[in-house]
Design a protein around this motif. Structure first.
Motif, PDB file in Angstrom:
ATOM      1  N   ILE A 153      -8.467  18.317 -19.769  1.00 24.13           N
ATOM      2  CA  ILE A 153      -8.986  17.260 -19.246  1.00 24.13           C
ATOM      3  C   ILE A 153      -8.553  15.858 -20.149  1.00 24.13           C
ATOM      4  O   ILE A 153      -7.865  14.958 -19.976  1.00 24.13           O
ATOM      5  CB  ILE A 153     -10.494  17.337 -19.188  1.00 24.13           C
ATOM      6  CG1 ILE A 153     -10.893  18.107 -18.023  1.00 24.13           C
ATOM      7  CG2 ILE A 153     -11.040  15.815 -18.795  1.00 24.13           C
ATOM      8  CD1 ILE A 153     -12.300  18.322 -17.893  1.00 24.13           C
ATOM      9  N   TRP A 154      -8.862  16.402 -21.522  1.00 23.28           N
ATOM     10  CA  TRP A 154      -8.230  15.410 -22.575  1.00 23.28           C
ATOM     11  C   TRP A 154      -6.805  15.046 -22.605  1.00 23.28           C
ATOM     12  O   TRP A 154      -6.212  13.952 -22.605  1.00 23.28           O
ATOM     13  CB  TRP A 154      -8.632  15.934 -23.985  1.00 23.28           C
ATOM     14  CG  TRP A 154      -8.401  14.922 -25.155  1.00 23.28           C
ATOM     15  CD1 TRP A 154      -7.890  13.980 -25.204  1.00 23.28           C
ATOM     16  CD2 TRP A 154      -8.884  15.176 -26.454  1.00 23.28           C
ATOM     17  NE1 TRP A 154      -8.039  13.400 -26.402  1.00 23.28           N
ATOM     18  CE2 TRP A 154      -8.753  14.140 -27.395  1.00 23.28           C
ATOM     19  CE3 TRP A 154      -9.812  16.309 -27.048  1.00 23.28           C
ATOM     20  CZ2 TRP A 154      -9.041  14.129 -28.605  1.00 23.28           C
ATOM     21  CZ3 TRP A 154      -9.993  16.189 -28.525  1.00 23.28           C
ATOM     22  CH2 TRP A 154      -9.796  15.056 -29.273  1.00 23.28           C
ATOM     23  N   PHE A 155      -5.995  16.125 -22.419  1.00 23.65           N
ATOM     24  CA  PHE A 155      -4.583  16.283 -22.395  1.00 23.65           C
ATOM     25  C   PHE A 155      -4.131  15.157 -21.215  1.00 23.65           C
ATOM     26  O   PHE A 155      -3.226  14.277 -21.218  1.00 23.65           O
ATOM     27  CB  PHE A 155      -4.041  17.385 -22.218  1.00 23.65           C
ATOM     28  CG  PHE A 155      -2.312  17.407 -22.148  1.00 23.65           C
ATOM     29  CD1 PHE A 155      -1.720  16.749 -23.253  1.00 23.65           C
ATOM     30  CD2 PHE A 155      -1.957  18.127 -21.088  1.00 23.65           C
ATOM     31  CE1 PHE A 155      -0.437  16.967 -23.146  1.00 23.65           C
ATOM     32  CE2 PHE A 155      -0.541  18.276 -20.964  1.00 23.65           C
ATOM     33  CZ  PHE A 155       0.369  17.537 -21.884  1.00 23.65           C
ATOM     34  N   GLU A 156      -4.674  15.534 -19.976  1.00 21.35           N
ATOM     35  CA  GLU A 156      -4.252  14.765 -18.846  1.00 21.35           C
ATOM     36  C   GLU A 156      -4.604  13.023 -18.949  1.00 21.35           C
ATOM     37  O   GLU A 156      -4.112  12.209 -18.631  1.00 21.35           O
ATOM     38  CB  GLU A 156      -5.281  15.336 -17.510  1.00 21.35           C
ATOM     39  CG  GLU A 156      -4.666  16.660 -17.032  1.00 21.35           C
ATOM     40  CD  GLU A 156      -5.562  17.403 -16.407  1.00 21.35           C
ATOM     41  OE1 GLU A 156      -6.722  16.539 -15.772  1.00 21.35           O
ATOM     42  OE2 GLU A 156      -5.517  18.371 -16.097  1.00 21.35           O
ATOM     43  N   MET A 157      -5.725  12.890 -19.934  1.00 15.94           N
ATOM     44  CA  MET A 157      -5.881  11.549 -20.144  1.00 15.94           C
ATOM     45  C   MET A 157      -4.962  10.945 -21.032  1.00 15.94           C
ATOM     46  O   MET A 157      -4.526   9.751 -20.742  1.00 15.94           O
ATOM     47  CB  MET A 157      -7.355  11.297 -20.615  1.00 15.94           C
ATOM     48  CG  MET A 157      -8.568  11.496 -19.810  1.00 15.94           C
ATOM     49  SD  MET A 157      -9.962  10.894 -20.339  1.00 15.94           S
ATOM     50  CE  MET A 157     -10.347  12.108 -21.631  1.00 15.94           C
ATOM     51  N   PHE A 170      -0.254  16.551 -29.283  1.00  8.43           N
ATOM     52  CA  PHE A 170      -1.453  17.222 -28.824  1.00  8.43           C
ATOM     53  C   PHE A 170      -1.187  18.629 -28.241  1.00  8.43           C
ATOM     54  O   PHE A 170      -1.768  19.642 -28.556  1.00  8.43           O
ATOM     55  CB  PHE A 170      -2.075  16.195 -27.429  1.00  8.43           C
ATOM     56  CG  PHE A 170      -3.393  16.849 -27.101  1.00  8.43           C
ATOM     57  CD1 PHE A 170      -4.584  16.230 -27.858  1.00  8.43           C
ATOM     58  CD2 PHE A 170      -3.663  17.848 -26.068  1.00  8.43           C
ATOM     59  CE1 PHE A 170      -5.863  16.791 -27.394  1.00  8.43           C
ATOM     60  CE2 PHE A 170      -4.924  17.940 -25.612  1.00  8.43           C
ATOM     61  CZ  PHE A 170      -6.193  17.701 -26.327  1.00  8.43           C
ATOM     62  N   VAL A 171      -0.066  18.692 -27.561  1.00  7.87           N
ATOM     63  CA  VAL A 171       0.310  19.964 -26.961  1.00  7.87           C
ATOM     64  C   VAL A 171       0.646  20.953 -28.400  1.00  7.87           C
ATOM     65  O   VAL A 171       0.143  22.227 -28.339  1.00  7.87           O
ATOM     66  CB  VAL A 171       1.605  19.935 -26.191  1.00  7.87           C
ATOM     67  CG1 VAL A 171       2.076  21.285 -25.898  1.00  7.87           C
ATOM     68  CG2 VAL A 171       1.355  19.515 -24.756  1.00  7.87           C
ATOM     69  N   PHE A 179      -2.141  27.578 -21.676  1.00  8.90           N
ATOM     70  CA  PHE A 179      -1.933  26.567 -21.008  1.00  8.90           C
ATOM     71  C   PHE A 179      -0.923  25.494 -21.521  1.00  8.90           C
ATOM     72  O   PHE A 179       0.029  25.270 -20.958  1.00  8.90           O
ATOM     73  CB  PHE A 179      -2.927  25.648 -20.583  1.00  8.90           C
ATOM     74  CG  PHE A 179      -2.735  24.290 -19.743  1.00  8.90           C
ATOM     75  CD1 PHE A 179      -2.222  24.111 -18.300  1.00  8.90           C
ATOM     76  CD2 PHE A 179      -2.345  23.202 -20.585  1.00  8.90           C
ATOM     77  CE1 PHE A 179      -1.930  23.052 -17.799  1.00  8.90           C
ATOM     78  CE2 PHE A 179      -2.128  21.916 -19.912  1.00  8.90           C
ATOM     79  CZ  PHE A 179      -1.704  22.022 -18.689  1.00  8.90           C
ATOM     80  N   PHE A 180      -1.163  25.216 -22.922  1.00  3.32           N
ATOM     81  CA  PHE A 180      -0.318  24.472 -23.569  1.00  3.32           C
ATOM     82  C   PHE A 180       1.008  25.005 -23.884  1.00  3.32           C
ATOM     83  O   PHE A 180       2.005  24.458 -24.108  1.00  3.32           O
ATOM     84  CB  PHE A 180      -1.083  23.802 -24.774  1.00  3.32           C
ATOM     85  CG  PHE A 180      -2.202  23.085 -24.401  1.00  3.32           C
ATOM     86  CD1 PHE A 180      -2.267  21.740 -23.971  1.00  3.32           C
ATOM     87  CD2 PHE A 180      -3.546  23.503 -24.451  1.00  3.32           C
ATOM     88  CE1 PHE A 180      -3.156  20.804 -23.469  1.00  3.32           C
ATOM     89  CE2 PHE A 180      -4.517  22.638 -23.986  1.00  3.32           C
ATOM     90  CZ  PHE A 180      -4.372  21.522 -23.508  1.00  3.32           C
ATOM     91  N   ARG A 181       1.009  26.343 -24.256  1.00  2.00           N
ATOM     92  CA  ARG A 181       2.035  26.964 -24.780  1.00  2.00           C
ATOM     93  C   ARG A 181       3.003  27.017 -23.657  1.00  2.00           C
ATOM     94  O   ARG A 181       4.143  26.856 -23.644  1.00  2.00           O
ATOM     95  CB  ARG A 181       1.948  28.550 -25.219  1.00  2.00           C
ATOM     96  CG  ARG A 181       3.001  29.223 -25.595  1.00  2.00           C
ATOM     97  CD  ARG A 181       2.552  30.636 -26.531  1.00  2.00           C
ATOM     98  NE  ARG A 181       1.917  30.343 -27.568  1.00  2.00           N
ATOM     99  CZ  ARG A 181       2.694  29.903 -28.859  1.00  2.00           C
ATOM    100  NH1 ARG A 181       3.667  29.871 -28.939  1.00  2.00           N
ATOM    101  NH2 ARG A 181       1.825  29.541 -29.859  1.00  2.00           N
TER     102      ARG A 181
END
Length: 393
Positions: A153-157, A170-171, A179-181
């Motif tokens: 959620i934070w990443f999408e923001m 962030f990634v 998900f991030f990898r």
């Protein structure tokens, strides 16, 4: 509280449905949110004391969450003050103890709050809440699902309201989450930086070695990078690993990589699968010999597992007619010896009918007569056998 019986669950969901309609019909967004949240909380609480074998309560909880989301989306048309009040109510209820152990609903509610992130002040409040919750989860491996969900959620923001550099950073900081990898790997894949894909995939394999599914996922991405880099030897090694681990699709890849030496590859893989004793390897071995139409190996397999004779009889009969007939008879006799109900007798007779297509009518009559003599004390079985005989005539 004791477990509510199965029958009462339908009454519960019906009553909840009536309240659900009220939430959808009110023009007061704050009241609508209150009702929808109450419905969701009641449904989640009911998981603990009601029999939800038919899934009605789960559906109700999910629909209530969807309704909250719809109301939140419609609140975009409200003035800033009212919209903030809806947001604050959602944030307040997200702290409820009711969500303990129900991360999917908790994360779902926080994701709905992200719909207000176009307002910087509200975005910052949500980010602070997520940071606080992630800190609470720190060191608790059982909370990784929840933490990853909130980080997404934070990443999408950040993607929507921050810079590409912030998103990238962030990634990188959160690569321990799959998900991030995966996002990072696919980004490099699109950019054509295949060596970076290999590096990230190998890191993932080392990090997640206890999680077989994730390791398999990273290997598949690494294989794709090797393919793009035309690293044939690396491809061969990894394709065999992936095949032995359960993905038969890599057999075609290996055959292409083997060039004209496919016979040696086939022999090698047969030995590898035969050396393993688990059921997955047995299934892969079977697929291998089926793919190559290896009749000798298929016959050996059916001799080991006579119950499989019907599956392979047509394929084997032309070359191994005598053996196939013997195995078919073995199966019929075995089934007949353990059956005791009419439905089971009908099952045996079905096998006998199919046996006729392989063995012919004379052999079929012979096995019918043999079973009729052997089980003369079972009138129901004799009745079913006679119907086969009548049809044969």
């Amino acid at each position: 509280m004791g477990l509510s019986p199965y029958g009462t669950t339908a009454d519960f969901t019906r009553e909840m449905g009536e309240v659900f309609e009220k939430a959808g019909n009110t023009d007061n967004p704050l009241l609508a949110v209150d009702i929808a949240l109450l419905l969701m909380e009641e449904a989640i609480e009911a998981f603990g004391y009601a029999d939800d074998s038919d899934g009605d309560i789960g559906v109700m909880a999910e629909e209530a969450l969807e309704l909250v989301g719809e109301i939140a989306t419609e609140s975009r048309d409200l003035d800033a003050e009212q919209r903030q009040r809806v947001f604050e109510k959602l944030m307040e209820r997200s702290d409820g103890e009711i969500f303990e152990g129900w991360d999917e609903f908790h994360i779902g509610l926080l994701r709905i709050c992200a719909g207000f992130a176009d307002v910087e002040a509200l975005r910052n409040k949500l980010r602070a809440k997520i940071e606080q919750l992630i800190c609470q989860n720190a060191g608790n491996e059982q909370k990784n699902y929840s933490t990853e969900g909130m980080l997404r959620i934070w990443f999408e923001m950040i993607q929507q309201y921050g810079t590409s550099e912030e998103a990238e950073q962030f990634v990188v900081e959160n690569l321990r989450f799959s998900f991030f990898r995966e996002w990072h790997i696919k980004k490099f894949m699109q950019e054509g930086n295949f060596q970076k894909v290999v590096d990230l995939a190998l890191e993932g394999e080392a990090q997640d070695q206890a999680l077989r599914g994730l390791v398999f996922q990273w290997k598949k991405l690494r294989y794709e990078a090797y393919k793009r880099l035309s690293l044939k030897e690396e491809q061969k090694t990894l394709a065999e690993e992936l095949l032995l681990d359960g993905d038969f699709g890599y057999y075609d890849e290996l055959k292409q990589l083997a060039g004209g030496d496919t016979a040696a590859l086939y022999h090698h893989l047969k030995q590898e699968f035969q050396a393993k004793k688990d059921w997955q390897s047995k299934g892969l071995y079977l697929r291998l010999i089926e793919a190559e139409n290896d009749l000798d190996e298929l016959l050996a397999y059916v001799k080991e597992y006579p119950g499989e004779i019907e599956r392979y009889a047509d394929r084997l009969a032309k070359r191994f007619e005598i053996e196939v007939i013997a195995l078919y008879q073995q199966r019929i006799r075995l089934e007949a010896s353990v059956d005791s109900k009419r439905k089971e007798y009908q099952h045996v007779c079905g096998i006998i009918r199919r046996y006729q297509k392989i063995a012919g009518s004379a052999r079929q009559r012979q096995i019918i007569e043999e079973l009729s003599d052997l089980y003369s004390g079972k009138p129901a079985f004799l009745d079913e056998l006679s119907q086969i005989h009548d049809r044969s005539n």
